[in-house]
Design an enzyme around this catalytic site. Structure first.
Site, mmCIF file in Angstrom:
data_model
loop_
_atom_site.group_PDB
_atom_site.id
_atom_site.type_symbol
_atom_site.label_atom_id
_atom_site.label_comp_id
_atom_site.label_asym_id
_atom_site.label_seq_id
_atom_site.Cartn_x
_atom_site.Cartn_y
_atom_site.Cartn_z
ATOM 1 N N HIS A 131 0.888 -1.162 0.000
ATOM 2 C CA HIS A 131 0.000 0.000 0.000
ATOM 3 C C HIS A 131 0.929 1.216 0.000
ATOM 4 C CE1 HIS A 131 -3.395 -2.644 0.862
ATOM 5 N NE2 HIS A 131 -2.657 -3.197 1.817
ATOM 6 N N THR A 132 1.266 1.678 -1.203
ATOM 7 C CA THR A 132 2.319 2.696 -1.331
ATOM 8 C C THR A 132 1.950 4.021 -0.679
ATOM 9 O OG1 THR A 132 1.452 3.284 -3.515
ATOM 10 C CG2 THR A 132 3.250 1.678 -3.430
ATOM 11 N N CYS A 133 0.658 4.313 -0.607
ATOM 12 C CA CYS A 133 0.252 5.586 0.009
ATOM 13 C C CYS A 133 0.658 5.638 1.477
ATOM 14 C CB CYS A 133 -1.256 5.768 -0.106
ATOM 15 S SG CYS A 133 -1.830 5.945 -1.801
ATOM 16 N N PHE A 134 0.635 4.471 2.120
ATOM 17 C CA PHE A 134 0.917 4.412 3.558
ATOM 18 C C PHE A 134 2.294 3.822 3.853
ATOM 19 C CE2 PHE A 134 -3.701 3.780 2.923
ATOM 20 C CZ PHE A 134 -4.137 4.984 3.461
ATOM 21 N N TRP A 149 -2.359 0.643 -3.422
ATOM 22 C CA TRP A 149 -2.679 2.062 -3.238
ATOM 23 C C TRP A 149 -1.895 2.585 -2.075
ATOM 24 C CZ3 TRP A 149 -4.825 1.945 1.583
ATOM 25 C CH2 TRP A 149 -5.574 0.810 1.944
#
Length: 873
Positions: A837-840, A873
């Site tokens: 989860h690249t956003c986090f 995400w």
């Protein structure tokens, strides 16, 4: 007998004059704008008290003299027909009148007959004070005496007190004059001890309500009524009274006047400033330690912040204005130094007061000092000589004190036991602004700027920390770049980033992009070039077609991928540097594509947006390209890493022995450049008739400079212009195009676009990673870091990209990322591939049973084509 009568009159008048004070000069001084005869209110008050006593003695003495004279007169027979008509009147018509100037507290005694006209009274006053009769106004019980009427018309009695004020040249504002007369009359009665219900505040409000708006000239004339009538001096005199009710009344009136001044429109406020300055000077002499003076000084400071019409207000007295405000600047600077020494501030308000006085004082010095600036001390006789010498001492004191403060800051930064940052910030918050004033002072004195540079270089750590902590968007930071060597990368990056607007996170205002990976460059071009700068300032919402992932991680991935496409040499927009394949500069041949200007504008926008969003995209600019973006001249040393062959050739030409060079006819060189573009060879003259101009030892430097400019700068001039236009679109409004790049060194931009130069530190990576579902001591975590250490740097970057959508680590290392990294346990099959989860910044892995299986899975996602498509995400 007439002669005898005249002699008696003269002797009486002379006797009385020996007791009387000389009055009436202050208002004339104001009209003449001659400040050299100014008498302080403190001294005037003492004079007034003494004169009240003298006046009592004088009245008794005069009365005795008159009785004696009248007795002698009764024994005489008046035979001369040429005597004035008053000699035939009863002696009881003789009046003794006290005429007082309120501004200085001076009183004179005038003798007259009851039936004399006011005109005669004016003539007698002129004889004693030398003030022309036409410039006088006499006030009695709040009314101005008209010249054609007699004294008895106004019921003027023995020992009456009249007030003398200057007559304005204009009678345009009779209501204002009457208002001021009422104020002065009330003050006069209160000062004598009468317990009145004061209406001074009401009159002040009335006076302000009638200020004209037609022109600056009409405003100036109107407000001069207030100062020329000595109201400021009268109010200060009342404030200094021993009666508490008088003090309270005067304090209320002065504060009301000040608040009304501050509330005026700018042009009217400008013309109030001399009156506020007069209040300040008077209060400083009478009560410098009381709050009313401080309030008045603060009001003056706030008005100086917007005061921009000195010549209109002060005309030829601008130098005097500088002299008059200097004591307040000195006083405030002393308070500032004291606070700095105690490490207790200053606050923003305290600093702002000093700054407002300094800005006006600096203008006066620049306009009025006859010597060229910077000044060499000691000076010859010149305007503001004493002030300039004193100012130099203040500069030295500020420099020394700030040196100590900077040392304290550095010590605190190194001390891990220091209190919370908010407490530290409050005591350091104005240091940067104070240094700006010191820099402004250093411009005035020769050698002073060098002294400041030495101090800042010595305190580089603390200076840079102050810049990062306290330099804010919208402030003027231009002065800092005069001391660029005294800053570090973090400080310079911070100052450059302040030129961008804040990135907004409001999803309703975001610019949405839905892009097909297979058509990445062209679709990205349409979305970015087709948007207004304001839309792009609002933030970006990025989504790839047929993919679920959205959010900051996807945006970071898009930035990296689109920049790889833009700078791919196959697209002919940019060329790799011959000696450093990581560096790029515009391709001169790109101009054959009709869309090339738009694509360079697009590139400028993309690079600016990547910097705005703090994404390292992995491209570096060639030094020549960077210097052109900064608007700087390209030198021989600048092409060293761009074209090593040409660099060596030019260096050899410049370093060759002059005699040998000339004896070999300058190696047969002329002022031309041989080029080849798209297979076509061409000869370009570097100057008019360059083919005929031979290179020799005297002009070879010019030849090399022209050669470099024509070879490296001219061919990409249009591309640089278009890139700059796109880049500038992303900066805050009114920011000059080249200012961003001028704030940086090339190495700084390298760090912002590609991150640190050093290999990725696994230990640093591990130190900034936390776990969920795992413990740091679990064998899967131990295996993970061992596998990562065995990988190549490119594989490590691919893992990092899969995990965070960042392929490059910031200059500061992993602490420079916006968040810590996380490893989450995946509660699914123990042999499946990792998820992210690249956003986090979150990597999800199962509890692999063996290190071999984990390594297989990690090496699979370390492949570029996988690492760019497995994140969610």
């Amino acid at each position: 007998m007439t002669l005898s009568r005249s002699s008696a009159d003269d002797s009486t008048n002379n006797a009385n004059r020996s007791y009387s004070a000389v009055a009436g000069t202050d208002n004339k001084r104001k009209r003449d704008e001659d400040s050299s005869d100014y008498v302080g209110v403190a001294e005037s008050l003492e004079m007034l008290k003494k004169q009240e006593i003298d006046a009592d003695h004088m009245a008794a003495s005069a009365q005795q003299t008159l009785i004696s004279w009248r007795s002698g007169e009764n024994s005489r027979s008046l035979s001369s027909s040429g005597e004035c008509s008053s000699s035939n009147r009863p002696e009881s018509t003789r009046l003794q009148i006290f005429v007082r100037m309120m501004s200085g507290g001076k009183t004179i005694v005038i003798h007259a007959e009851k039936y004399d006209t006011v005109e005669k009274l004016h003539q007698r006053i002129e004889w004693k004070t030398k003030i022309p009769a036409l410039e006088q106004r006499v006030i009695y019980k709040g009314k101005q005496l008209q010249r054609e009427n007699s004294l008895t018309y106004y019921s003027i009695e023995q020992d009456a007190s009249l007030q003398l004020v200057a007559r304005m040249q204009s009678t345009e504002h009779p209501v204002a004059w009457q208002t001021i007369d009422d104020i002065m009359y009330t003050i006069s009665r209160m000062y004598k001890g009468e317990n009145l219900q004061s209406n001074i505040n009401e009159k002040i409000v009335t006076f302000f309500a009638m200020i004209p708006v037609e022109s600056d000239e009409s405003i100036a004339k109107y407000l001069n009524i207030f100062s020329n009538s000595s109201v400021p001096a009268a109010l200060v005199m009342l404030y200094a009274s021993s009666l508490e009710r008088n003090k309270s009344c005067a304090k209320s009136s002065v504060k009301l006047f000040l608040s009304n001044c501050v509330a005026l429109p700018k042009n009217q406020k400008n013309y109030c400033l001399p009156i506020v300055l007069e209040f300040c000077k008077l209060l400083r002499k009478v009560c410098p330690d009381q709050k009313l003076y401080v309030t008045c000084r603060n009001t003056l400071g706030s008005m100086l912040e917007t005061f921009d019409n000195p010549h209109g207000v002060y005309n030829d007295q601008y130098e005097t204005f500088g002299v008059e405000i200097f004591p307040f600047f000195t006083e405030l600077t002393g308070l500032l130094l004291n606070e700095l020494a105690q490490n207790s501030g200053p606050s923003f308000c305290d600093f702002q007061k000093v700054s407002s006085f300094w800005q006006q004082l600096r203008k006066v010095i620049e306009l009025k000092v006859a010597f060229p600036i910077p000044i060499v001390l000691p000076m010859q006789s010149t305007a503001l000589e004493a002030e300039i010498r004193h100012l130099h001492r203040l500069f030295g004191s500020l420099l020394t004190t700030m040196d100590l403060c900077m040392c304290r800051v550095e010590s605190s930064l190194a001390d891990k036991e220091v209190g919370n940052s908010e407490t530290m910030s409050s005591s350091w918050s104005q240091y940067l602004s104070i240094l700006k004033i010191i820099n402004s002072m250093s411009n005035i004195y020769q050698g002073a700027k060098g002294q400041l540079a030495v101090m800042l270089n010595k305190n580089k750590v603390s200076f840079s920390a102050l810049v990062v902590k306290f330099a804010k968007r919208g402030d003027d930071h231009q002065w800092i770049f005069e001391y660029k060597e005294a800053t570090n990368f973090e400080a310079r990056r911070h100052l450059a980033m302040l030129l961008f607007p804040d990135v907004k996170e409001d999803f309703e205002e975001m610019h949405e992009m839905l892009i097909d990976r297979s058509n990445l460059l062209s679709e990205s071009f349409e979305y970015i070039v087709g948007a207004s700068p304001e839309a792009l300032h609002g933030g970006l919402f990025m989504e790839f077609k047929n993919e679920e992932a959205t959010g900051p991680g996807v945006l970071r991935e898009w930035f990296y991928l689109v920049c790889q496409e833009i700078f791919n040499p196959k697209n002919t927009l940019f060329l790799r540097s011959a000696d450093d394949f990581r560096r790029f500069s515009p391709n001169p041949a790109s101009k054959v594509d009709p869309l090339h200007p738009d694509f360079f504008e697009f590139t400028g926008r993309v690079i600016a947006l990547a910097l705005m969003h703090k994404v390292q995209v992995g491209v570096l600019f060639d030094r020549v390209f960077f210097l052109q973006l900064a608007g700087l001249k390209i030198s021989l040393e600048d092409i060293k890493d761009t074209d090593r062959i040409m660099y060596n050739s030019c260096k050899q030409i410049l370093e060759m022995d002059p005699e040998f060079f000339d004896s070999n006819a300058g190696l047969g060189l002329t002022f031309v450049l041989e080029t080849e573009e798209l297979g076509k060879r061409d000869t370009i003259e570097l100057c008019p008739d360059g083919k005929l101009k031979a290179v020799n030892s005297k002009n070879r430097k010019q030849y090399v400079d022209l050669l470099i400019e024509r070879r490296f700068a001219t061919p990409i001039l249009e591309q640089v212009k278009q890139f700059s236009r796109g880049f500038t679109d992303m900066l805050s409004h009114s920011v000059p195009p080249r200012s961003f790049f001028k704030r940086l060194y090339l190495e700084d931009l390298d760090g912002m676009l590609r991150g640190g130069e050093n290999p990725i530190s696994i230990d640093d990576w591990k130190a900034h990673t936390e776990y969920n579902g795992f413990k740091e001591t679990d064998r899967q975590i131990d295996w993970f870091w061992k596998i990562l250490k065995k990988m190549t740097e490119e594989e490590q970057r691919s893992i990092l990209f899969f995990w965070t959508s960042n392929k490059f680590v910031p200059v500061e290392g992993f602490r420079g990322l916006s968040s810590k990294l996380y490893i989450y346990r995946l509660y699914e099959a123990n042999d499946r591939l990792p998820l992210s989860h690249t956003c986090f910044y979150r990597l999800c892995i199962p509890r692999y049973p063996t290190i071999t299986l984990m390594e297989q899975r990690l090496r699979l996602i370390a492949q570029d084509h996988v690492s760019s498509s497995f994140g969610k995400w």
